[in-house]
Design a protein around this motif. Structure first.
Motif, PDB file in Angstrom:
ATOM      1  N   GLN A   1       1.387  -1.022   0.098  1.00 18.09           N
ATOM      2  CA  GLN A   1      -0.412  -0.195  -0.263  1.00 18.09           C
ATOM      3  C   GLN A   1       1.088   1.894  -0.173  1.00 18.09           C
ATOM      4  O   GLN A   1       0.623   2.617  -0.300  1.00 18.09           O
ATOM      5  CB  GLN A   1      -0.959  -0.637   1.214  1.00 18.09           C
ATOM      6  CG  GLN A   1      -2.120   0.717   0.766  1.00 18.09           C
ATOM      7  CD  GLN A   1      -3.118   1.084   2.293  1.00 18.09           C
ATOM      8  OE1 GLN A   1      -2.532   0.692   3.527  1.00 18.09           O
ATOM      9  NE2 GLN A   1      -4.758   1.088   1.214  1.00 18.09           N
ATOM     10  N   GLN A   2       1.805   0.928   1.083  1.00 19.70           N
ATOM     11  CA  GLN A   2       2.893   2.237   0.808  1.00 19.70           C
ATOM     12  C   GLN A   2       3.693   3.287  -0.197  1.00 19.70           C
ATOM     13  O   GLN A   2       3.360   3.632  -1.255  1.00 19.70           O
ATOM     14  CB  GLN A   2       4.093   2.031   1.985  1.00 19.70           C
ATOM     15  CG  GLN A   2       3.831   2.171   3.210  1.00 19.70           C
ATOM     16  CD  GLN A   2       4.560   2.449   4.325  1.00 19.70           C
ATOM     17  OE1 GLN A   2       5.501   0.571   3.908  1.00 19.70           O
ATOM     18  NE2 GLN A   2       4.472   2.765   5.120  1.00 19.70           N
TER      19      GLN A   2
ATOM     20  N   THR B   1       1.875   1.481  -3.084  1.00 18.46           N
ATOM     21  CA  THR B   1       0.702   2.422  -4.582  1.00 18.46           C
ATOM     22  C   THR B   1       1.011   3.670  -4.196  1.00 18.46           C
ATOM     23  O   THR B   1       0.817   3.947  -5.656  1.00 18.46           O
ATOM     24  CB  THR B   1      -0.189   1.427  -4.022  1.00 18.46           C
ATOM     25  OG1 THR B   1      -0.151  -0.625  -4.177  1.00 18.46           O
ATOM     26  CG2 THR B   1      -1.410   1.407  -5.663  1.00 18.46           C
TER      27      THR B   1
ATOM     28  N   ARG C   1       0.999   7.773   5.099  1.00 17.36           N
ATOM     29  CA  ARG C   1       1.682   6.596   4.338  1.00 17.36           C
ATOM     30  C   ARG C   1       2.975   6.928   3.456  1.00 17.36           C
ATOM     31  O   ARG C   1       4.102   6.370   3.345  1.00 17.36           O
ATOM     32  CB  ARG C   1       0.970   5.856   3.013  1.00 17.36           C
ATOM     33  CG  ARG C   1      -0.148   4.966   3.200  1.00 17.36           C
ATOM     34  CD  ARG C   1      -0.954   4.660   2.817  1.00 17.36           C
ATOM     35  NE  ARG C   1      -1.594   3.952   3.197  1.00 17.36           N
ATOM     36  CZ  ARG C   1      -3.068   3.521   3.748  1.00 17.36           C
ATOM     37  NH1 ARG C   1      -3.895   5.107   3.551  1.00 17.36           N
ATOM     38  NH2 ARG C   1      -4.093   3.106   4.559  1.00 17.36           N
TER      39      ARG C   1
END
Length: 77
Positions: free
Chosen positions: A4-5, A7, A35
């Protein structure tokens, strides 16, 4: 560092803006900022230069971008 980071990092790098990245990813601006900051802290690197006009990659950010895109592309398979 998590996917997720990565992305979020790629979205901010490509959009050049936390605001545009937050719209693209349907996440709040504070979530995007958190993030990015967490990724920078986990790597002990500054990945972006923050300016009044948006975000631009540092040399470390440029180096990470190609690798992050490769990881995300590999995860799509």
């Amino acid at each position: 560092m998590d996917l997720q980071q990565l992305t979020v990092f790629v979205a901010v790098a490509r959009e050049g803006s936390i605001t545009r990245a937050s719209r693209r990813l349907c996440l709040s601006q504070p979530a995007i900022s958190a993030r990015v900051q967490a990724l920078e802290q986990s790597l002990s690197l500054t990945l972006f230069r923050r300016t009044a006009r948006g975000m631009s990659l540092t040399a470390d950010g440029e180096a990470l971008l190609a690798k992050a895109e490769a990881v995300l592309a590999a995860m799509e398979v």
